[in-house]
Scaffold this motif. Structure first.
Motif, PDB file in Angstrom:
ATOM      1  N   GLN A 231      45.906  46.670  22.906  1.00 29.60           N
ATOM      2  CA  GLN A 231      44.743  46.973  23.742  1.00 29.60           C
ATOM      3  C   GLN A 231      45.209  47.628  25.031  1.00 29.60           C
ATOM      4  O   GLN A 231      46.226  47.241  25.616  1.00 29.60           O
ATOM      5  CB  GLN A 231      43.989  45.677  24.035  1.00 29.60           C
ATOM      6  CG  GLN A 231      42.667  45.867  24.758  1.00 29.60           C
ATOM      7  CD  GLN A 231      41.958  44.543  24.975  1.00 29.60           C
ATOM      8  OE1 GLN A 231      42.535  43.473  24.777  1.00 29.60           O
ATOM      9  NE2 GLN A 231      40.707  44.596  25.399  1.00 29.60           N
TER      10      GLN A 231
ATOM     11  N   ASP B 213      41.016  47.557  29.915  1.00 30.20           N
ATOM     12  CA  ASP B 213      39.829  47.587  29.067  1.00 30.20           C
ATOM     13  C   ASP B 213      38.803  46.585  29.590  1.00 30.20           C
ATOM     14  O   ASP B 213      39.139  45.612  30.281  1.00 30.20           O
ATOM     15  CB  ASP B 213      40.222  47.244  27.631  1.00 30.20           C
ATOM     16  CG  ASP B 213      39.132  47.598  26.630  1.00 30.20           C
ATOM     17  OD1 ASP B 213      38.130  48.201  27.037  1.00 30.20           O
ATOM     18  OD2 ASP B 213      39.299  47.275  25.434  1.00 30.20           O
ATOM     19  N   SER B 214      37.561  46.817  29.240  1.00 27.58           N
ATOM     20  CA  SER B 214      36.468  46.007  29.806  1.00 27.58           C
ATOM     21  C   SER B 214      36.303  44.649  29.146  1.00 27.58           C
ATOM     22  O   SER B 214      35.651  43.764  29.706  1.00 27.58           O
ATOM     23  CB  SER B 214      35.146  46.778  29.690  1.00 27.58           C
ATOM     24  OG  SER B 214      35.234  48.036  30.334  1.00 27.58           O
ATOM     25  N   TYR B 215      36.852  44.453  27.954  1.00 30.53           N
ATOM     26  CA  TYR B 215      36.596  43.230  27.212  1.00 30.53           C
ATOM     27  C   TYR B 215      37.912  42.529  26.856  1.00 30.53           C
ATOM     28  O   TYR B 215      38.942  43.176  26.661  1.00 30.53           O
ATOM     29  CB  TYR B 215      35.829  43.529  25.919  1.00 30.53           C
ATOM     30  CG  TYR B 215      34.488  44.184  26.155  1.00 30.53           C
ATOM     31  CD1 TYR B 215      33.377  43.430  26.515  1.00 30.53           C
ATOM     32  CD2 TYR B 215      34.337  45.566  26.017  1.00 30.53           C
ATOM     33  CE1 TYR B 215      32.153  44.033  26.730  1.00 30.53           C
ATOM     34  CE2 TYR B 215      33.108  46.169  26.238  1.00 30.53           C
ATOM     35  CZ  TYR B 215      32.019  45.401  26.586  1.00 30.53           C
ATOM     36  OH  TYR B 215      30.812  45.995  26.807  1.00 30.53           O
TER      37      TYR B 215
ATOM     38  N   HIS C 276      38.856  36.777  22.248  1.00 28.79           N
ATOM     39  CA  HIS C 276      39.058  35.324  22.288  1.00 28.79           C
ATOM     40  C   HIS C 276      39.224  34.839  20.849  1.00 28.79           C
ATOM     41  O   HIS C 276      38.365  34.161  20.298  1.00 28.79           O
ATOM     42  CB  HIS C 276      37.883  34.640  22.983  1.00 28.79           C
ATOM     43  CG  HIS C 276      37.687  35.093  24.399  1.00 28.79           C
ATOM     44  ND1 HIS C 276      38.493  34.690  25.435  1.00 28.79           N
ATOM     45  CD2 HIS C 276      36.782  35.967  24.943  1.00 28.79           C
ATOM     46  CE1 HIS C 276      38.091  35.257  26.568  1.00 28.79           C
ATOM     47  NE2 HIS C 276      37.055  36.043  26.293  1.00 28.79           N
TER      48      HIS C 276
ATOM     49  N   THR D 276      37.369  47.591  16.286  1.00 22.39           N
ATOM     50  CA  THR D 276      36.238  46.677  16.195  1.00 22.39           C
ATOM     51  C   THR D 276      36.541  45.607  15.156  1.00 22.39           C
ATOM     52  O   THR D 276      37.286  45.843  14.198  1.00 22.39           O
ATOM     53  CB  THR D 276      34.942  47.416  15.797  1.00 22.39           C
ATOM     54  OG1 THR D 276      35.150  48.115  14.562  1.00 22.39           O
ATOM     55  CG2 THR D 276      34.532  48.405  16.872  1.00 22.39           C
TER      56      THR D 276
ATOM     57  N   ASN E 127      31.389  41.554  15.016  1.00 21.29           N
ATOM     58  CA  ASN E 127      31.402  41.517  16.484  1.00 21.29           C
ATOM     59  C   ASN E 127      31.058  42.904  17.001  1.00 21.29           C
ATOM     60  O   ASN E 127      31.720  43.888  16.644  1.00 21.29           O
ATOM     61  CB  ASN E 127      32.785  41.095  16.979  1.00 21.29           C
ATOM     62  CG  ASN E 127      32.810  40.843  18.481  1.00 21.29           C
ATOM     63  OD1 ASN E 127      32.021  41.397  19.231  1.00 21.29           O
ATOM     64  ND2 ASN E 127      33.741  40.006  18.922  1.00 21.29           N
TER      65      ASN E 127
ATOM     66  N   VAL F 221      31.434  44.209  19.884  1.00 23.12           N
ATOM     67  CA  VAL F 221      32.318  44.708  20.939  1.00 23.12           C
ATOM     68  C   VAL F 221      33.383  45.626  20.342  1.00 23.12           C
ATOM     69  O   VAL F 221      33.941  45.349  19.274  1.00 23.12           O
ATOM     70  CB  VAL F 221      32.989  43.539  21.687  1.00 23.12           C
ATOM     71  CG1 VAL F 221      34.024  44.057  22.680  1.00 23.12           C
ATOM     72  CG2 VAL F 221      31.944  42.708  22.410  1.00 23.12           C
TER      73      VAL F 221
ATOM     74  N   TYR G 162      37.130  47.555  21.307  1.00 19.41           N
ATOM     75  CA  TYR G 162      38.257  47.485  22.221  1.00 19.41           C
ATOM     76  C   TYR G 162      39.013  48.807  22.202  1.00 19.41           C
ATOM     77  O   TYR G 162      39.256  49.372  21.131  1.00 19.41           O
ATOM     78  CB  TYR G 162      39.204  46.344  21.826  1.00 19.41           C
ATOM     79  CG  TYR G 162      38.544  45.005  21.696  1.00 19.41           C
ATOM     80  CD1 TYR G 162      38.306  44.193  22.798  1.00 19.41           C
ATOM     81  CD2 TYR G 162      38.134  44.538  20.444  1.00 19.41           C
ATOM     82  CE1 TYR G 162      37.693  42.957  22.669  1.00 19.41           C
ATOM     83  CE2 TYR G 162      37.517  43.290  20.302  1.00 19.41           C
ATOM     84  CZ  TYR G 162      37.298  42.508  21.413  1.00 19.41           C
ATOM     85  OH  TYR G 162      36.696  41.291  21.282  1.00 19.41           O
TER      86      TYR G 162
END
Length: 231
Positions: A185, A189-191, A194, A217, A221, A223, A225
């Protein structure tokens, strides 16, 4: 090293499995070794992780010092030779296709050869892990237009499962796919991911974007990355 990676060790309970096989316990132990800075210490820990399978097969126990490393707090320092470690864990994950328990253990030991070679140790004979599945080549897209080419948008799509994952000190992930590719990543990055389950339970897709960018991705999910290829 984020404590988050140790959460993978709880995946059997989280998934509701009643009884874990010894080989599952071995892999859980092996992931606990990630925090050890010294590559030689990491290798000893990797060998100590095999104790549940050795016990199940009635083999002599692994050295106590090696077994204790799977639960010992790691010494301070940045883990070394991460690409070689990732290669070992990816190969060990591919041993899951071996049905019989003793050949599985032989495969697990042979998976350590990338780190053994790095340390100048003799390589383990035979019992090599199953070969990697080759990455699907990206075929030229006949429908690509001028704008795609102008923006340098790679025609890439990789669908795979995770073979291993870990988090750096800033919380960004580094993953190895089942096809052997490693991606990380991008810092900033914004996310944050977990993840705590078994790597194989995460189905991921990596696609190319504008100006040579890539995104990862996880199935189920929404979100995405931002990632870059490591190897």
């Amino acid at each position: 090293m984020r404590i988050t990676i140790l959460g993978v060790c709880l995946f059997l309970a989280l998934c509701g499995q009643a009884v874990a096989r010894p080989r599952d316990d071995v892999m859980i132990n092996a992931y606990r070794c990630a925090g050890h800075a010294s590559t030689r210490t990491w290798l000893d820990c990797y060998y100590g992780a095999a104790q549940p399978q050795r016990a199940a097969l009635g083999l002599p126990p692994a050295p106590t010092a090696q077994v204790q490393l799977t639960s010992a707090p790691p010494a301070p320092g940045q883990p070394q030779d991460l690409s070689a470690r990732d290669a070992v864990m990816a190969a060990a994950a591919r041993c899951g296709s071996v049905v019989a328990e003793r050949p599985w253990l032989d495969c697990y030991y042979a998976a350590a050869n990338p780190v053994r070679a790095l340390l100048g140790l003799a390589l383990m004979p035979s019992a090599a892990p199953p070969p990697e599945s080759p990455a699907r080549p990206a075929a030229p897209r006949s429908t690509a237009g001028f704008l795609d080419r102008f923006l340098d948008k790679p025609d890439l799509r990789v669908d795979s499962h995770l073979a291993s994952y870990r988090f750096d000190r800033n919380g960004f992930f580094i993953v190895t796919l089942e096809n052997g590719e490693s991606w990380r990543q991008i810092d900033g990055d914004s996310y944050f991911a977990h993840w705590s389950r078994k790597p194989r339970s995460y189905a991921v897709t990596i696609t190319g974007g504008a100006f040579g960018s890539f995104k990862l991705t996880v199935k189920g999910n929404p979100v995405s990355y931002k990632v870059e290829r490591v190897s």
